[in-house]
Write a protein that holds these residues in place. Structure first.
Motif, PDB file in Angstrom:
ATOM      1  N   GLN A 104     -63.786  90.963  67.561  1.00  0.00           N
ATOM      2  CA  GLN A 104     -65.220  91.011  67.253  1.00  0.00           C
ATOM      3  C   GLN A 104     -65.624  89.709  66.573  1.00  0.00           C
ATOM      4  O   GLN A 104     -64.932  89.222  65.666  1.00  0.00           O
ATOM      5  N   GLU A 105     -66.727  89.122  67.026  1.00  0.00           N
ATOM      6  CA  GLU A 105     -67.248  87.880  66.454  1.00  0.00           C
ATOM      7  C   GLU A 105     -68.738  88.038  66.164  1.00  0.00           C
ATOM      8  O   GLU A 105     -69.471  88.644  66.961  1.00  0.00           O
ATOM      9  N   SER A 122     -75.692  85.775  67.027  1.00  0.00           N
ATOM     10  CA  SER A 122     -74.949  86.116  68.249  1.00  0.00           C
ATOM     11  C   SER A 122     -73.765  86.988  67.876  1.00  0.00           C
ATOM     12  O   SER A 122     -73.126  86.787  66.834  1.00  0.00           O
ATOM     13  N   SER A 123     -73.477  87.946  68.749  1.00  0.00           N
ATOM     14  CA  SER A 123     -72.407  88.895  68.486  1.00  0.00           C
ATOM     15  C   SER A 123     -71.680  89.209  69.783  1.00  0.00           C
ATOM     16  O   SER A 123     -72.291  89.270  70.858  1.00  0.00           O
ATOM     17  N   SER A 124     -70.337  89.405  69.669  1.00  0.00           N
ATOM     18  CA  SER A 124     -69.546  89.776  70.846  1.00  0.00           C
ATOM     19  C   SER A 124     -68.426  90.707  70.414  1.00  0.00           C
ATOM     20  O   SER A 124     -67.837  90.536  69.343  1.00  0.00           O
ATOM     21  N   GLU A 150     -64.925  92.719  72.140  1.00  0.00           N
ATOM     22  CA  GLU A 150     -64.014  92.890  73.266  1.00  0.00           C
ATOM     23  C   GLU A 150     -62.964  93.931  72.895  1.00  0.00           C
ATOM     24  O   GLU A 150     -62.396  93.888  71.803  1.00  0.00           O
ATOM     25  N   ASP A 163     -66.639  95.142  77.032  1.00  0.00           N
ATOM     26  CA  ASP A 163     -67.142  93.838  76.578  1.00  0.00           C
ATOM     27  C   ASP A 163     -68.635  93.967  76.307  1.00  0.00           C
ATOM     28  O   ASP A 163     -69.384  94.452  77.169  1.00  0.00           O
ATOM     29  N   HIS A 164     -69.042  93.541  75.106  1.00  0.00           N
ATOM     30  CA  HIS A 164     -70.458  93.619  74.729  1.00  0.00           C
ATOM     31  C   HIS A 164     -70.864  92.314  74.066  1.00  0.00           C
ATOM     32  O   HIS A 164     -70.154  91.800  73.195  1.00  0.00           O
ATOM     33  N   LYS A 165     -72.018  91.773  74.470  1.00  0.00           N
ATOM     34  CA  LYS A 165     -72.550  90.537  73.895  1.00  0.00           C
ATOM     35  C   LYS A 165     -74.015  90.720  73.541  1.00  0.00           C
ATOM     36  O   LYS A 165     -74.768  91.388  74.263  1.00  0.00           O
ATOM     37  N   SER A 179     -77.419  88.420  71.673  1.00  0.00           N
ATOM     38  CA  SER A 179     -77.961  87.185  71.103  1.00  0.00           C
ATOM     39  C   SER A 179     -79.411  87.421  70.694  1.00  0.00           C
ATOM     40  O   SER A 179     -80.167  88.109  71.396  1.00  0.00           O
ATOM     41  N   SER A 206     -79.007  91.200  75.686  1.00  0.00           N
ATOM     42  CA  SER A 206     -77.832  92.047  75.492  1.00  0.00           C
ATOM     43  C   SER A 206     -77.186  92.333  76.833  1.00  0.00           C
ATOM     44  O   SER A 206     -77.878  92.532  77.844  1.00  0.00           O
ATOM     45  N   THR A 255     -73.526  94.426  78.566  1.00  0.00           N
ATOM     46  CA  THR A 255     -72.381  95.301  78.333  1.00  0.00           C
ATOM     47  C   THR A 255     -71.638  95.502  79.644  1.00  0.00           C
ATOM     48  O   THR A 255     -72.249  95.761  80.695  1.00  0.00           O
TER      49      THR A 255
END
Length: 438
Positions: free
Chosen positions: A340-341, A353-355, A357, A376-378, A380, A392, A394
């Motif tokens: 997770q970031e 921003s978020s991601s 995995e 996987d989810h992103k 911004s 977003s 997914t």
């Protein structure tokens, strides 16, 4: 324990031994019928708890011992923080108003003395006048007590008198005591006359030096315009536990140097691999060119591993934050990886921003079930006073075998939103598929 100019410390140590030979004694449990049922438990004969319960493989020996040690220390810091206190303003205020306060004190002093002297003189004049008027208008009262003889003893008591004041019935002026005669013994006590002193109020004389009473003078030798507080020192804590099965060590420290740093470390060593681990964490606060807080955590174990890092910084023109977390799980039924970031800053414009995995592999051969998948989810986000933007996405998939039947599925979605003063634009996309064979 100890305390000196440089440090304060305390230490505790404990050790002990245990004998588990009694677990080797064979046990016999007879056949029993459970209450309220017809179930009967079989007989168990010559069973050893040390061997049957697995303690022999776990503890290795029946002679067990342990050693415990705890130590805490605080190293004092010679630096001091100065807190300004404007006491000179208070001194100046007192100096400006002290003369006015002295004049008020003298006025109150003179008025109090005048009131006391005047009240006393008025009371004395009233008392003297009352005494003279009663003396002229009334005759003194004289009470006569006749003589009598005391029975059995035949003691003769002659008559006696009591002369009272003309203006009262409580305080006597003159008392004549009786004469006492004891017939046959020759004992005779003559009569006496007692004159009591007359109550008079004396003339009050106030000394002149009492009018010179004044407040003492105060002089400040030196002014202190600050309070000194000792700076925080370094704090350390050590813990240790040792036994034949496991050894634990823990160290915690808080250090105040150019930066404030907190450190944590704990580890273990054991004959059992699953009980061996290392957990470490560090957090630092930097005050140069702004404010920055950084934290790092790490865990190492045969079954679980993980790391976490985050940083937050503040300056006059910018704010920046970032966070990263990774984890790995390896147990007999499940293997999983997670990451997770999260990042955000306000350099040119506020952005986030978020991601996330996630990958996993599940296997349970006893029930013929396996599953593998990924997620996987992103996300911004951008924001200004003139517009707002959000995107977003997914993605996910799974492939599994459940009781010899194959199952698979996928999922994908995308969404976006844009908003400004002229209008709003949004879009959503969703795709999904699944399959079952067998």
């Amino acid at each position: 324990a100890g305390n000196n100019e440089k440090s304060i410390e305390a230490h505790i140590g404990i050790n002990g031994e245990a004998n588990l030979d009694f677990l080797n004694i064979p046990l016999t449990i007879p056949e029993m019928t459970l209450p309220y049922t017809k179930l009967t438990t079989p007989q168990v004969k010559d069973i050893s708890l040390w061997e049957k319960t697995g303690l022999k493989e776990f503890l290795k020996t029946t002679k067990q011992s342990f050693d415990l040690s705890v130590k805490a220390q605080y190293k004092k810091n010679k630096d001091k923080h100065s807190i300004p206190v404007p006491l000179d303003v208070l001194y100046a205020f007192i100096n400006r108003n002290i003369n006015s306060f002295n004049r008020r004190f003298e006025t109150v002093r003179n008025r109090a003395l005048d009131f006391f002297i005047k009240s006393y003189n008025e009371a004395k004049i009233t008392f003297d006048k009352y005494k003279v008027e009663k003396s002229l208008n009334q005759q003194p009262r004289i009470y006569k007590i006749p003589g009598y003889t005391i029975p059995v003893t035949n003691i003769e008591v002659s008559p006696f008198t009591v002369k009272m004041l003309t203006f009262g019935y409580v305080i006597p002026k003159e008392i004549s005591t009786p004469s006492i005669t004891m017939p046959g013994s020759g004992v005779y006590v003559p009569s006496y006359t007692l004159v009591l002193p007359f109550l008079e109020l004396p003339t009050l004389h106030v000394p002149r030096n009492l009018l010179e009473l004044s407040l003492p003078e105060f002089k400040v030798l030196s002014t202190t315009n600050k309070i000194l507080i000792p700076a925080m020192g370094n704090i350390t804590y050590d813990f240790s536990f040792k036994s034949s099965v496991i050894t634990l060590n823990t160290n915690v420290g808080l250090y105040n140097q150019s930066d404030i740093v907190a450190h944590f470390l704990t580890s273990s060593s054991s004959v059992i691999d699953a009980l061996q681990y290392k957990l470490e964490g560090t957090s630092s606060l930097t005050r140069k060119r702004g404010l920055k807080l950084a934290t790092a955590l790490s865990l190492s174990n045969k079954l679980v591993e993980g790391n976490h890092d985050n940083t937050i910084s503040f300056t006059k023109k910018n704010m920046d934050a970032s966070m990263t977390t990774t984890a790995r799980v390896q147990i007999p039924l499940l293997r999983m990886n997670f990451k997770q970031e999260l990042n955000g800053n306000t350099k040119s414009k506020p952005t986030v921003s978020s991601s996330i995995e996630l990958k996993y592999d599940f296997s349970w051969p006893h029930v013929y079930t396996t599953a593998t998948g990924a997620f996987d989810h992103k996300l911004s986000l951008e924001c200004l006073t003139s517009y707002f933007s959000l995107e977003s996405s997914t993605k996910g998939g799974v492939k599994a075998f459940i009781l010899s039947k194959e199952y698979s599925g996928t999922l994908a979605s995308e969404a976006s939103t844009y908003l400004n003063s002229k209008g709003t634009r949004s879009s959503v996309k969703l795709l999904g598929a699944s399959k079952v064979d067998g």
